[in-house]
Design a protein around this motif. Structure first.
Motif, PDB file in Angstrom:
ATOM      1  N   PRO A   3      45.411 -71.357  -0.698  1.00 64.14           N
ATOM      2  CA  PRO A   3      44.436 -71.232  -1.993  1.00 64.14           C
ATOM      3  C   PRO A   3      43.986 -72.028  -2.431  1.00 64.14           C
ATOM      4  CG  PRO A   3      46.916 -71.354  -2.944  1.00 64.14           C
ATOM      5  CD  PRO A   3      47.116 -71.015  -1.403  1.00 64.14           C
ATOM      6  N   ARG A   4      43.675 -73.236  -1.626  1.00 63.70           N
ATOM      7  CA  ARG A   4      43.010 -73.833  -1.890  1.00 63.70           C
ATOM      8  C   ARG A   4      41.703 -73.661  -1.001  1.00 63.70           C
ATOM      9  NH1 ARG A   4      45.960 -79.174  -1.889  1.00 63.70           N
ATOM     10  NH2 ARG A   4      47.547 -78.588  -0.664  1.00 63.70           N
ATOM     11  N   LEU A   5      42.562 -73.032   0.336  1.00 57.24           N
ATOM     12  CA  LEU A   5      41.680 -72.795   1.821  1.00 57.24           C
ATOM     13  C   LEU A   5      40.140 -71.685   1.195  1.00 57.24           C
ATOM     14  CD1 LEU A   5      40.449 -72.498   4.404  1.00 57.24           C
ATOM     15  CD2 LEU A   5      42.835 -71.345   5.103  1.00 57.24           C
ATOM     16  N   LEU A   6      41.050 -70.683   0.476  1.00 53.23           N
ATOM     17  CA  LEU A   6      40.473 -69.112  -0.174  1.00 53.23           C
ATOM     18  C   LEU A   6      39.555 -69.536  -1.103  1.00 53.23           C
ATOM     19  CD1 LEU A   6      40.121 -66.632  -0.095  1.00 53.23           C
ATOM     20  CD2 LEU A   6      42.038 -66.479  -2.085  1.00 53.23           C
ATOM     21  N   MET A   7      40.014 -70.960  -1.868  1.00 55.73           N
ATOM     22  CA  MET A   7      39.080 -70.863  -3.165  1.00 55.73           C
ATOM     23  C   MET A   7      37.773 -71.639  -2.110  1.00 55.73           C
ATOM     24  SD  MET A   7      39.545 -73.460  -6.319  1.00 55.73           S
ATOM     25  CE  MET A   7      40.608 -71.907  -7.206  1.00 55.73           C
ATOM     26  N   GLY A   8      38.066 -72.758  -1.367  1.00 55.72           N
ATOM     27  CA  GLY A   8      36.860 -73.418  -0.787  1.00 55.72           C
ATOM     28  C   GLY A   8      36.000 -72.084  -0.041  1.00 55.72           C
ATOM     29  N   ILE A   9      36.242 -71.312   0.698  1.00 52.58           N
ATOM     30  CA  ILE A   9      35.802 -70.350   1.567  1.00 52.58           C
ATOM     31  C   ILE A   9      35.214 -69.294   0.958  1.00 52.58           C
ATOM     32  CG2 ILE A   9      35.677 -68.631   2.931  1.00 52.58           C
ATOM     33  CD1 ILE A   9      38.307 -69.025   4.183  1.00 52.58           C
ATOM     34  N   VAL A  10      35.963 -69.063  -0.956  1.00 49.37           N
ATOM     35  CA  VAL A  10      34.134 -68.343  -1.533  1.00 49.37           C
ATOM     36  C   VAL A  10      33.485 -69.328  -2.103  1.00 49.37           C
ATOM     37  CG1 VAL A  10      34.901 -67.710  -4.052  1.00 49.37           C
ATOM     38  CG2 VAL A  10      36.648 -67.485  -2.239  1.00 49.37           C
ATOM     39  N   ILE A  11      33.929 -70.875  -2.606  1.00 47.66           N
ATOM     40  CA  ILE A  11      32.524 -71.784  -3.189  1.00 47.66           C
ATOM     41  C   ILE A  11      31.501 -71.945  -2.306  1.00 47.66           C
ATOM     42  CG2 ILE A  11      31.577 -73.794  -3.256  1.00 47.66           C
ATOM     43  CD1 ILE A  11      34.808 -74.457  -5.159  1.00 47.66           C
ATOM     44  N   ILE A  12      32.128 -71.375  -0.197  1.00 43.49           N
ATOM     45  CA  ILE A  12      31.123 -71.949   0.199  1.00 43.49           C
ATOM     46  C   ILE A  12      29.946 -71.036   0.280  1.00 43.49           C
ATOM     47  CG2 ILE A  12      30.373 -72.761   3.073  1.00 43.49           C
ATOM     48  CD1 ILE A  12      33.322 -74.259   2.676  1.00 43.49           C
ATOM     49  N   PHE A  13      30.908 -69.291   0.263  1.00 46.33           N
ATOM     50  CA  PHE A  13      30.095 -68.491   0.902  1.00 46.33           C
ATOM     51  C   PHE A  13      29.100 -67.933  -0.387  1.00 46.33           C
ATOM     52  CE2 PHE A  13      29.993 -63.726  -0.107  1.00 46.33           C
ATOM     53  CZ  PHE A  13      29.677 -63.250   1.093  1.00 46.33           C
ATOM     54  N   VAL A  14      29.727 -68.376  -1.703  1.00 48.78           N
ATOM     55  CA  VAL A  14      28.340 -68.251  -2.535  1.00 48.78           C
ATOM     56  C   VAL A  14      27.495 -69.368  -2.747  1.00 48.78           C
ATOM     57  CG1 VAL A  14      28.441 -68.267  -5.231  1.00 48.78           C
ATOM     58  CG2 VAL A  14      29.980 -67.488  -4.274  1.00 48.78           C
ATOM     59  N   GLY A  15      28.026 -70.571  -1.899  1.00 49.75           N
ATOM     60  CA  GLY A  15      26.705 -71.355  -2.455  1.00 49.75           C
ATOM     61  C   GLY A  15      25.301 -70.995  -1.241  1.00 49.75           C
ATOM     62  N   ALA A  16      26.106 -70.631  -0.188  1.00 52.18           N
ATOM     63  CA  ALA A  16      25.395 -70.647   1.098  1.00 52.18           C
ATOM     64  C   ALA A  16      24.462 -68.985   0.604  1.00 52.18           C
ATOM     65  CB  ALA A  16      25.948 -69.946   2.298  1.00 52.18           C
ATOM     66  N   LEU A  17      24.932 -68.252  -0.070  1.00 56.21           N
ATOM     67  CA  LEU A  17      23.767 -66.891  -0.763  1.00 56.21           C
ATOM     68  C   LEU A  17      22.738 -67.440  -1.594  1.00 56.21           C
ATOM     69  CD1 LEU A  17      26.163 -64.358  -0.902  1.00 56.21           C
ATOM     70  CD2 LEU A  17      24.852 -64.391   0.935  1.00 56.21           C
ATOM     71  N   LEU A  18      23.242 -68.182  -2.586  1.00 60.00           N
ATOM     72  CA  LEU A  18      22.208 -69.054  -3.565  1.00 60.00           C
ATOM     73  C   LEU A  18      21.179 -69.790  -3.131  1.00 60.00           C
ATOM     74  CD1 LEU A  18      24.508 -70.486  -6.889  1.00 60.00           C
ATOM     75  CD2 LEU A  18      23.390 -68.039  -6.134  1.00 60.00           C
ATOM     76  N   LEU A  19      21.654 -70.463  -1.880  1.00 63.73           N
ATOM     77  CA  LEU A  19      20.711 -71.301  -1.293  1.00 63.73           C
ATOM     78  C   LEU A  19      19.634 -70.324  -0.299  1.00 63.73           C
ATOM     79  CD1 LEU A  19      19.358 -74.033   0.051  1.00 63.73           C
ATOM     80  CD2 LEU A  19      21.106 -74.010   2.445  1.00 63.73           C
ATOM     81  N   ALA A  20      20.376 -69.784   0.550  1.00 65.58           N
ATOM     82  CA  ALA A  20      19.494 -68.217   0.871  1.00 65.58           C
ATOM     83  C   ALA A  20      18.664 -67.402   0.320  1.00 65.58           C
ATOM     84  CB  ALA A  20      20.153 -67.529   1.972  1.00 65.58           C
ATOM     85  N   GLY A  21      18.824 -67.244  -0.554  1.00 62.14           N
ATOM     86  CA  GLY A  21      17.846 -67.100  -1.960  1.00 62.14           C
ATOM     87  C   GLY A  21      16.753 -67.728  -2.610  1.00 62.14           C
ATOM     88  N   ASN A  22      17.232 -69.427  -2.966  1.00 60.88           N
ATOM     89  CA  ASN A  22      16.177 -69.474  -3.173  1.00 60.88           C
ATOM     90  C   ASN A  22      15.028 -70.691  -2.273  1.00 60.88           C
ATOM     91  OD1 ASN A  22      17.575 -71.095  -5.325  1.00 60.88           O
ATOM     92  ND2 ASN A  22      18.928 -72.533  -4.900  1.00 60.88           N
ATOM     93  N   LEU A  23      15.486 -70.072  -0.794  1.00 64.69           N
ATOM     94  CA  LEU A  23      14.552 -70.506   0.351  1.00 64.69           C
ATOM     95  C   LEU A  23      13.497 -69.396   0.219  1.00 64.69           C
ATOM     96  CD1 LEU A  23      16.937 -72.500   2.922  1.00 64.69           C
ATOM     97  CD2 LEU A  23      14.680 -73.360   1.484  1.00 64.69           C
ATOM     98  N   HIS A  24      14.292 -67.868  -0.730  1.00 62.96           N
ATOM     99  CA  HIS A  24      13.612 -66.634   0.326  1.00 62.96           C
ATOM    100  C   HIS A  24      13.777 -66.064   1.043  1.00 62.96           C
ATOM    101  CE1 HIS A  24      11.158 -67.808  -3.722  1.00 62.96           C
ATOM    102  NE2 HIS A  24      10.646 -69.249  -2.976  1.00 62.96           N
ATOM    103  N   ILE A  25      15.014 -66.235   1.619  1.00 67.73           N
ATOM    104  CA  ILE A  25      15.342 -65.946   2.839  1.00 67.73           C
ATOM    105  C   ILE A  25      14.982 -64.152   2.706  1.00 67.73           C
ATOM    106  CG2 ILE A  25      17.332 -65.725   5.043  1.00 67.73           C
ATOM    107  CD1 ILE A  25      17.411 -68.275   4.682  1.00 67.73           C
ATOM    108  N   PHE A  26      16.808 -63.920   1.717  1.00 68.03           N
ATOM    109  CA  PHE A  26      16.423 -62.921   0.948  1.00 68.03           C
ATOM    110  C   PHE A  26      17.679 -62.778  -0.166  1.00 68.03           C
ATOM    111  CE2 PHE A  26      20.123 -64.238   3.294  1.00 68.03           C
ATOM    112  CZ  PHE A  26      21.364 -63.501   1.794  1.00 68.03           C
ATOM    113  N   GLU A  27      17.041 -61.295  -0.736  1.00 67.87           N
ATOM    114  CA  GLU A  27      17.363 -61.479  -2.508  1.00 67.87           C
ATOM    115  C   GLU A  27      18.381 -61.366  -3.051  1.00 67.87           C
ATOM    116  OE1 GLU A  27      16.642 -61.880  -5.979  1.00 67.87           O
ATOM    117  OE2 GLU A  27      14.280 -61.531  -3.987  1.00 67.87           O
ATOM    118  N   VAL A  28      18.642 -61.628  -3.702  1.00 65.35           N
ATOM    119  CA  VAL A  28      20.963 -62.594  -3.777  1.00 65.35           C
ATOM    120  C   VAL A  28      20.968 -62.062  -5.664  1.00 65.35           C
ATOM    121  CG1 VAL A  28      20.933 -64.071  -2.340  1.00 65.35           C
ATOM    122  CG2 VAL A  28      20.291 -64.870  -4.029  1.00 65.35           C
TER     123      VAL A  28
END
Length: 224
Positions: A3-28
């Motif tokens: 479960p800790r691994l799953l939580m970490g993967i989810v947090i990394i994925f969400v953070g990466a998507l938000l970063l991509a949105g802030n950098l205007h790579i794509f709309e999130v």
């Protein structure tokens, strides 16, 4: 999956998507429509781990709520919370009935586990685990919005010592150790508590229990 691994993967994925949105790579912007997937994943995880035993009720509630919110966000189901909130009462009533039926059946406490390692997980529930292994080497315990009571007072450490990995998120983990054990705490509290209140008298044989992990808005306590 851990479960800790799953939580970490989810947090990394969400953070990466938000970063991509802030950098205007794509709309999130629309990603927030899928937040109920977190509830569904948590619910299914509880169901799989409980195998329709202890703790399945919380898994059903989370899965149903997550599915309902996701269908509404995707426009596949038109409903308003103020109209269907009584469903929560129905689910809560079912949980009470099932608990009452179980209470009428004599339940034996589980026997001590003699395995040298363990892996415990609880979410919206409670777990009691007792270990009396003669070669105990460690284990993992994860408590999310729940509690774990770990009793090691009848266990004997392996010659190489033992190590525990503990994670508590808005929950608690209580670890009971023998008085002749040497304990070293290497945990990190984040708006929580991670400490040792045990009164130990180490034997001097060099064996040591090392407790690592994190307590996020939760508590981890080692005691006798």
């Amino acid at each position: 999956m851990n479960p800790r691994l799953l939580m970490g993967i989810v947090i990394i994925f969400v953070g990466a998507l938000l970063l991509a949105g802030n950098l205007h790579i794509f709309e999130v912007v629309d990603i927030w429509r899928f937040w109920p997937v977190i509830l569904i994943a948590a619910g299914l995880n509880m169901l799989f781990r409980s195998r329709w035993g202890r703790g399945w009720e919380g898994g059903v509630v989370l899965t149903v709520l997550g599915g309902a919110f996701l269908l509404r966000n995707l426009g596949m189901l038109d409903w308003r919370f103020k109209q269907f909130w009584p469903i929560l009462l129905v689910l809560f009533g079912v949980m009470i009935v099932v608990s009452a039926l179980r209470a009428g059946t004599p339940v034996k406490k589980p026997a001590s586990d003699s395995s040298p390692t363990f892996n415990l997980f609880t979410m919206l529930g409670a777990v009691e685990h007792k270990n009396d292994s003669r070669t105990f080497s460690g284990g993992e315990a994860t408590a999310v919005l729940g509690g774990i009571e770990l009793d090691l007072r009848d266990a004997t450490m392996a010659d190489a010592g033992a190590e525990l990995q503990i994670f508590a998120f808005m929950g608690g983990v209580e670890i009971k150790v023998p008085q002749d054990w040497s304990v070293e705490v290497k945990g990190m509290p984040i708006m929580g508590y991670f400490g040792d209140t045990s009164k130990t008298r180490p034997t001097g044989d060099g064996r040591k229990l090392v407790v690592r992990g994190q307590a996020v808005m939760g508590a981890v306590e080692i005691k006798n």
